[in-house]
Scaffold this active site. Structure first.
Site, PDB file in Angstrom:
ATOM      1  N   ARG A 150     -17.483  -0.457  18.180  1.00 46.95           N
ATOM      2  CA  ARG A 150     -16.956  -0.571  19.544  1.00 46.95           C
ATOM      3  C   ARG A 150     -18.062  -0.494  20.596  1.00 46.95           C
ATOM      4  O   ARG A 150     -17.976  -1.150  21.629  1.00 46.95           O
ATOM      5  CB  ARG A 150     -15.926   0.525  19.793  1.00 46.95           C
ATOM      6  CG  ARG A 150     -14.646   0.247  19.060  1.00 46.95           C
ATOM      7  CD  ARG A 150     -13.676   1.368  19.255  1.00 46.95           C
ATOM      8  NE  ARG A 150     -12.383   1.026  18.701  1.00 46.95           N
ATOM      9  CZ  ARG A 150     -11.450   1.905  18.417  1.00 46.95           C
ATOM     10  NH1 ARG A 150     -11.669   3.192  18.639  1.00 46.95           N
ATOM     11  NH2 ARG A 150     -10.292   1.530  17.928  1.00 46.95           N
TER      12      ARG A 150
ATOM     13  N   LYS B   7       4.324   1.405   6.697  1.00 51.73           N
ATOM     14  CA  LYS B   7       5.745   1.517   7.034  1.00 51.73           C
ATOM     15  C   LYS B   7       6.313   0.307   7.750  1.00 51.73           C
ATOM     16  O   LYS B   7       5.624  -0.324   8.556  1.00 51.73           O
ATOM     17  CB  LYS B   7       5.941   2.721   7.954  1.00 51.73           C
ATOM     18  CG  LYS B   7       5.692   4.029   7.261  1.00 51.73           C
ATOM     19  CD  LYS B   7       5.915   5.143   8.235  1.00 51.73           C
ATOM     20  CE  LYS B   7       5.785   6.483   7.544  1.00 51.73           C
ATOM     21  NZ  LYS B   7       5.726   7.559   8.516  1.00 51.73           N
TER      22      LYS B   7
ATOM     23  N   GLY C  65      -6.262  -1.632  13.074  1.00 57.66           N
ATOM     24  CA  GLY C  65      -7.254  -0.758  12.448  1.00 57.66           C
ATOM     25  C   GLY C  65      -7.565  -0.978  10.981  1.00 57.66           C
ATOM     26  O   GLY C  65      -8.709  -1.276  10.626  1.00 57.66           O
TER      27      GLY C  65
ATOM     28  N   GLY D  97      -3.050  -1.305  18.517  1.00 53.56           N
ATOM     29  CA  GLY D  97      -1.793  -1.390  19.260  1.00 53.56           C
ATOM     30  C   GLY D  97      -1.814  -2.498  20.302  1.00 53.56           C
ATOM     31  O   GLY D  97      -0.825  -3.214  20.480  1.00 53.56           O
TER      32      GLY D  97
HETATM   33  P1  AMP Z   1      -0.755   1.004   8.795  1.00 57.16           P
HETATM   34  O1  AMP Z   1      -1.497   1.996   9.640  1.00 57.16           O
HETATM   35  O2  AMP Z   1       0.726   1.041   8.949  1.00 57.16           O
HETATM   36  O3  AMP Z   1      -1.334  -0.387   8.893  1.00 57.16           O
HETATM   37  O4  AMP Z   1      -0.964   1.478   7.307  1.00 57.16           O
HETATM   38  C1  AMP Z   1      -2.204   1.488   6.675  1.00 57.16           C
HETATM   39  C2  AMP Z   1      -2.107   2.427   5.519  1.00 57.16           C
HETATM   40  O5  AMP Z   1      -1.087   1.998   4.653  1.00 57.16           O
HETATM   41  C3  AMP Z   1      -3.365   2.523   4.706  1.00 57.16           C
HETATM   42  O6  AMP Z   1      -3.910   3.811   4.871  1.00 57.16           O
HETATM   43  C4  AMP Z   1      -2.868   2.309   3.275  1.00 57.16           C
HETATM   44  O7  AMP Z   1      -3.404   3.259   2.381  1.00 57.16           O
HETATM   45  C5  AMP Z   1      -1.376   2.526   3.397  1.00 57.16           C
HETATM   46  N1  AMP Z   1      -0.631   1.848   2.337  1.00 57.16           N
HETATM   47  C6  AMP Z   1      -0.670   0.557   2.001  1.00 57.16           C
HETATM   48  N2  AMP Z   1       0.092   0.317   0.915  1.00 57.16           N
HETATM   49  C7  AMP Z   1       0.624   1.494   0.552  1.00 57.16           C
HETATM   50  C8  AMP Z   1       1.479   1.902  -0.517  1.00 57.16           C
HETATM   51  N3  AMP Z   1       1.931   1.037  -1.406  1.00 57.16           N
HETATM   52  N4  AMP Z   1       1.813   3.205  -0.592  1.00 57.16           N
HETATM   53  C9  AMP Z   1       1.336   4.081   0.319  1.00 57.16           C
HETATM   54  N5  AMP Z   1       0.528   3.764   1.341  1.00 57.16           N
HETATM   55  C10 AMP Z   1       0.172   2.486   1.451  1.00 57.16           C
END
Ligand code: AMP
Length: 419
Positions: free
Chosen positions: A35, A220, A376, A399
Site C-alpha cells: 500500500r 461465508k 484481501g 470492501g
Molecule cells: P473471505 O474473507 O470471506 O474472502 O474469506 C477468506 C477466508 O476463507 C480464507 O482465510 C480461507 O482460509 C477461508 N476459506 C476458504 N475456503 C474455506 C473452507 N472450505 N473452509 C473454511 N474456510 C475457508
C-alpha cells in the site's frame, strides 16, 4: 474533471489522503508495504513538480487518541526511504498548522494516524453500554459538529486535495470525502492509484467484453450476498467456491460432514440458484472436494464428491475434477473478476484449487481477457503464487472494490467527481 497529470503542483501544498494501513509484526516492522508503494507515483509527481505534500492516513482501528501501537511513526523511515526525501512527522494530525505552513517546495510531512481522532470517522467514542437513546443522539450530534471543525482544520493545511486511498473510498470520513468540499473543482483530484482503480471498476461495470465470469470464494455466503445477487444481473458465469460451497451443497441435500456451513442461509442458497436460472447465468459449483479430518495443514486428506463428505471430515479445498471445470470456464472468458480463495489457501496442502484458478486467469489474460483480482485474500493468494503481474489488475481495495462493483456510489469518488 481535474486530473493529477494536468495539474501543476509547483509552489502548491497538497493534502494527499493515502492508505498506509499496512500490516506490522509484533516488533512494529512492516510485513507488507504494497500500500505504501502504491501511493509513491502520486507523491513523487507532486514533489517533482515542485510542490509539497502533507501525507494523511489511518492505521488500524484505534479507540483513543493517541494509541501508541497504531502510530504512523513506525512507518516513517520506510516512507522516507521509498520517497527519497526526508519526511517530517506531525505527532498530532489536528495540530499541524505550523508544520504545514512552514513546508517548503519539495518537502513532505506525514500526519499522525487520523483515526486517533473520533472525528475522522465521525462516530462517537466512549459511550456507556447502557447509554440511553437520547444520550446516543446527543453524542452523535456533538461528534458530527466537531467533525466539521476537524475537517476544516485538515483542509486548511493545503492548497489542493488529492485522494489516493481507494481502500477507504467507501467510507464518508473526514479525510476521504468531507474534506473535498473545502476545495473547488479545479483543486481536488484523484491520485494515480485511485485513477487506476476507478478505471478497473469501470471496465467491470460498463465496458464488459463477454463472456464475463466472476469467481467468488472465501469463507461465508453471508458476507457476499449483496455482491453475488448483483453479479447475477451482470455475469455470464458465476463460479462459487470456498466455504460457501458447503452451504449450497447442504441446501441441495448433500452430506457435508463438519464443513463450514451457514445453516440459516440454506434458503438463500436455493434462491440464488433459482435467480441464476432465471437470469440465464451459468452458476458453477464445485463437484468434488479435498477434505480433511482436522482444520490443519497436516490432517489426513481425501478427495470425495461435495455431496458425500463423511462425518468428522470437512471440505478444505475444491477437488481435481472441479479444478478442471473451473479452469475451462475461466479460460474461455473475456472479462474475469476474482474475489476470495477456493479453499483454505493459508495451509500449503489446500492451495491447489486457488492455484488452478489463478493459473487459468493468467492464461485467459494472455489470450486478451481483462482480469481483475480484488478483495484481501485473493490478492494475498495471487501474490503468494507470484502471479500478480500476469493479471490485468490487482485492486488494493477490499470492501471498497466490492461496494463499487455492487453498483454503490463510493463517497470518496463522489466527493471528487461531484456526482
Ligand atoms: P473471505 O474473507 O470471506 O474472502 O474469506 C477468506 C477466508 O476463507 C480464507 O482465510 C480461507 O482460509 C477461508 N476459506 C476458504 N475456503 C474455506 C473452507 N472450505 N473452509 C473454511 N474456510 C475457508
Amino acid at each position: 474533471m481535474q486530473t493529477i497529470d494536468n495539474f501543476n503542483f509547483a509552489g502548491k501544498k497538497a493534502f494527499v489522503r493515502v492508505d498506509f494501513n499496512v500490516p506490522l509484526d509484533e516488533n512494529f516492522n512492516i510485513t507488507d508495504d504494497t500500500r505504501i508503494r502504491a501511493a509513491m507515483p502520486t507523491l513523487k509527481k507532486i514533489l517533482a513538480d515542485g510542490g509539497s505534500v502533507i501525507i494523511a492516513s489511518h492505521m488500524g482501528r484505534p479507540k483513543k487518541n493517541p494509541d501508541a501501537k497504531y502510530s504512523l511513526q513506525y512507518i516513517l523511515k520506510h516512507v522516507e526511504k521509498l520517497l527519497g526525501v526526508p519526511v517530517k512527522f506531525a505527532a498530532d494530525c489536528a495540530k499541524a498548522s505550523d508544520m504545514a505552513a512552514s513546508l517548503k517546495n519539495g518537502e513532505a510531512l506525514l500526519l499522525e494516524n487520523l483515526r486517533f481522532y473520533a472525528e475522522e470517522e465521525g462516530k462517537a467514542r466512549g459511550l456507556a453500554e447502557d447509554a440511553t437513546d437520547e444520550e446516543k443522539a446527543t453524542a452523535k450530534k456533538a461528534i458530527k459538529e466537531s467533525q466539521k471543525e476537524f475537517t476544516k482544520t485538515l483542509a486548511s493545511y493545503a492548497d489542493c486535495y488529492v485522494n489516493d486511498a481507494f481502500g477507504t473510498a467507501h467510507r464518508a470520513h473526514a479525510s476521504t470525502a468531507l474534506i473535498a468540499k473545502h476545495f473547488d473543482e479545479n483543486n481536488k483530484m484523484f491520485g494515480y492509484l485511485m485513477e487506476k482503480e476507478v478505471l478497473a471498476v469501470q471496465k467491470i461495470l460498463s465496458d464488459i467484453e463477454r463472456p464475463f465470469t466472476a469467481i467468488m470464494g472465501g469463507s461465508k455466503v453471508s458476507s457476499k450476498i449483496e455482491i453475488i445477487e448483483n453479479l447475477l444481473g451482470k455475469v455470464d458465469n458465476l463460479i462459487l467456491a470456498g466455504g460457501m460451497t458447503y452451504t449450497f451443497s447442504k441446501a441441495m441435500g448433500g452430506n457435508i460432514g463438519i464443513s463450514i456451513c451457514e445453516s440459516d442461509k440454506l434458503d438463500l442458497a436455493l434462491e440464488l440458484i433459482e435467480k441464476a436460472k432465471k437470469n440465464n447465468v451459468n452458476l458453477v459449483l464445485a463437484v468434488d472436494a479435498k477434505i480433511g479430518d482436522d482444520f490443519s495443514n497436516d490432517c489426513n486428506t481425501q478427495f470425495v464428491s461435495v455431496k458425500e463428505i463423511p462425518d468428522g471430515w470437512e471440505g478444505l479445498d475444491i477437488g481435481p475434477e472441479t479444478e478442471k471445470i473451473f479452469a475451462e470456464v475461466i479460460k474461455n472468458s473475456k472479462t474475469i473478476l476474482w474475489n476470495g480463495p477456493t479453499g483454505v489457501f493459508e495451509f500449503e496442502n489446500f492451495t491447489s484449487g486457488s492455484k488452478a484458478v489463478a493459473n487459468a486467469i493468467v492464461e485467459a489474460t494472455k489470450k486478451g481477457a481483462f482480469s481483475l483480482v480484488g478483495g484481501g485474500d485473493s490478492v494475498a493468494c495471487i501474490n503468494k503464487f507470484g502471479l500478480a503481474d500476469q493479471v490485468s489488475y490487482v485492486s488494493t481495495g477490499g470492501g471498497a472494490l466490492l461496494e463499487a462493483i455492487e453498483g454503490k456510489v463510493l463517497p470518496g469518488i463522489e466527493a471528487i467527481r461531484g456526482f
